[in-house]
Motif scaffolding. Sequence first.
Motif: not given
Length: 483
Positions: A130-136, A287-294, A305-311, A313-319
């Motif tokens: 998730i954070l990699d998506e946010m910070n390249s 964290i409302a939305g639909a999510f896919k995982i492997r 869901l836990a990591t969605a909440l944690m990240t 708070h560090l600025g990660a958006r839903l996308e």
Amino acid sequence: MISLQQIIKILKQDANFREIIVNDEYYYNSSQQLFFDALSYDSRKTDEKTLFFAKGIHFKRAYLADLNVPFYLSEVDYEVTIPALIVNDVKRAMSLIAQAFYDYPQKKLKTLAITGTKGKTTSAYFAKAILDEMNSGKTALLSTAETTLDGKTFFKSELTTPESLDLMKMMATAVENGMTHLVMEVSSQAYKTKRVYGLDFDVAGFTNFFADHIGKNEHPTMEDYFYCKSQLVEHAAYFVANHEMHHFNLIEQKLEDLGVPCDFYGEGSINVITDSEQFGFVSSGKIAGAFKIRLLGRFNQENALATALMTSHLGARLEHIQKGLQKAIVPGRMELLTAKNGAHLYIDYAHNGISLENLVSVVENHHPGKIMLILGATGNKGESRRKDFGDVIENHPRLDVILTTDDANRESPKAIATEISSYVTRKVDFIEDREKAIKSAISQVSNANDAVIIAGKGTDKFQLYHDERVFYIGDTAAASKYL
């Protein structure tokens, strides 16, 4: 680099200074202008500018005999010619001195720490993705499975949470490599042995708590195990916890008393999984939305869901969260291989009773046919897991079981297997060679309704024998070889 004066000041501020010993004389202060450009707790890795830490119950005076160091730091005066810094707690001293030596690298990173009996590694990989998506791609990772300090190059981890000297060096390297975020697992042993003493985190999470790691070389009681894990609460600027976990009330009360901002997930909180499918879930709350995982299984959805909440708070958006979770691959966690005859092989690091129970339950739901289980238990640690494994096998009569070796260390693999099977009323097989056990299991499944579960080793390519790592082909390679 760090000076002797800086070290003395750090120790005194932590109420962890006793005296300096030079030529059998005791001192409370020193005017000596001395600088250290290396720190070490390994007597084989020292030079004339190294501060050496004499630690561990097995440390011997003889280790100091041939050292050419200007000072050693210890809880004991070993009465040698080398000047000594004597402290009450060498592990506390190591952590604080290492932080200063490496110029407090944790302050130059946004840090996310995860604890829990199970789910730490899965959650850590979810968070990094998730954070990699946010910070390249500028996220370092310290996990049970692997470590990366540049976000791209991975190597096998020695410990879930490294020793403080190694941890601070790794953090400093991550900063030098341009990383902006660090995700790390924090084990109960990290607090028990003070590897993270004095270290605070921007975000932290507690995934769950179950019986594990109880034994003479780990935690003496469940209370001690929980207390060590719960210390993470005191060192987080923001905290996420599983509302359904055992002893949640203590975590909630502790957070309230300390005034730590927090969020909870699971039944009883506002952040819950409202709908789930085979490889995904829908959640409501913050964290409302639909999510896919492997990964299969509700427990993996809860980790997501836990990591969605944690990240978040560090600025990660839903996308960022949605894209990261969909891409995240967790080595050794529910890794799936398919044989030519259609049978599925699941390779998973499940190494305690609750993880194995969850894994078996998920596989049983998807495979109505024959299910083979390859399983072992570690030697000289986590002895309580053996009964837990036996109980899982007993409670799932569909399983055909082959017990085998899994880091037997100084114990007999056969004796460990005998102890597990003593809790099972039906016959279980034993094949000591793990690769041969995998080969045998694969030969016994024949179609898409069948499955093989290979539990315990995950991505490890070694077996621990008599405190030494001996090469092992690895579960994935062994399974692939006999598909």
